[in-house]
Scaffold this motif. Structure first.
Motif, PDB file in Angstrom:
ATOM      1  N   GLU A 166      44.955  43.293  36.398  1.00  0.00           N
ATOM      2  CA  GLU A 166      45.124  42.888  34.995  1.00  0.00           C
ATOM      3  C   GLU A 166      43.779  42.771  34.288  1.00  0.00           C
ATOM      4  O   GLU A 166      43.619  43.217  33.148  1.00  0.00           O
ATOM      5  CB  GLU A 166      45.858  41.549  34.947  1.00  0.00           C
ATOM      6  N   TYR A 182      38.927  37.896  41.909  1.00  0.00           N
ATOM      7  CA  TYR A 182      40.355  37.931  42.260  1.00  0.00           C
ATOM      8  C   TYR A 182      40.595  38.808  43.498  1.00  0.00           C
ATOM      9  O   TYR A 182      41.438  38.488  44.337  1.00  0.00           O
ATOM     10  CB  TYR A 182      41.179  38.443  41.092  1.00  0.00           C
ATOM     11  N   LYS A 235      46.166  40.132  39.717  1.00  0.00           N
ATOM     12  CA  LYS A 235      45.339  39.559  38.650  1.00  0.00           C
ATOM     13  C   LYS A 235      44.056  40.363  38.469  1.00  0.00           C
ATOM     14  O   LYS A 235      43.561  40.502  37.335  1.00  0.00           O
ATOM     15  CB  LYS A 235      45.015  38.099  38.958  1.00  0.00           C
TER      16      LYS A 235
END
Length: 227
Positions: free
Chosen positions: A198, A187, A195
């Motif tokens: 995350e 990502y 992302k």
């Protein structure tokens, strides 16, 4: 039981049972040939199914007996012999070809995919790994992760991210944090730093005992700095 006074035939619930049986007998007589054909077809299909089952079991047993040497070569990283055989025993590719549809051929696709990944032949690795199916979460996760590795090596990062996520979603304590780490790094490569963050935070909160969690704060800080 009541009786019909006109014809002395027994009735149940207003149904003329003798009449109904008569109609059934007439139907069987008139359609005897068709019914025999249908019955014969059912018997033949049943026999074919049983025969196919027995054949498949024998095929799978033969494939297992033939594949053990290729598995030994795989374990010692003799990749060419694992794939192509040694002249006495077949390799995974021949097992796939000659025993198509068996459990052993399915497993041979997994082994062949990993062999090609190690050899740097990433397209072939993807082809074989995508042909592998399993109800076992561990081998499913590792095959998905290996496909992600192959796409990553080919710099097809969107596809790599998809497969790393599928592998991580299996929620396996010993594997998911590794694939989440790879997912986060992909990502970042794609400039999707939210992302990535995350993925890294999932390692910190859900897999805090993992090896990846020991250094995850550095990755979290890096992703946050890029936002």
């Amino acid at each position: 039981m009541a009786k019909n006074q006109a014809n002395n035939q027994p009735e149940l619930g207003g149904l003329d049972l003798q009449g109904q049986f008569g109609k059934t007998e007439q139907f069987v007589t008139e359609n005897k040939k068709s019914l025999l054909i249908i019955l014969g077809a059912v018997v033949v299909m049943g026999g074919l199914f049983i025969g196919w089952n027995l054949y498949h079991k024998n095929q799978d047993k033969d494939a297992q007996d033939q594949m053990f040497r290729a598995e030994q070569y795989f374990e010692t990283d003799s990749l060419n012999k694992a794939l192509n055989g040694d002249g006495n025993y077949p390799g995974f590719l021949k097992i796939i070809d000659e025993y198509s549809g068996t459990k052993s051929a399915n497993l041979a696709n997994y082994y062949a995919g990993i062999c090609y990944l190690k050899k740097g032949e990433f397209e072939k690795a993807i082809e074989h790994l995508e042909s592998y199916t399993s109800k076992d979460d561990i081998t499913t996760a590792t095959s998905l992760g290996a496909i992600g590795d192959a796409y990553s090596e080919l710099k097809k990062y969107d596809q790599a991210a998809d497969y790393y996520k599928k592998a991580a979603d299996k929620n396996l304590q010993n594997f998911s944090p590794m694939y989440l780490m790879k997912l986060g790094m992909i990502y970042e490569e794609l400039k999707k730093n939210d992302k990535a963050l995350e993925a890294y935070k999932t390692i910190k909160t859900e897999y805090s005992d993992s090896q990846q969690a020991r250094t995850i704060d550095e990755y979290i800080a890096r992703a946050e700095a890029k936002l």
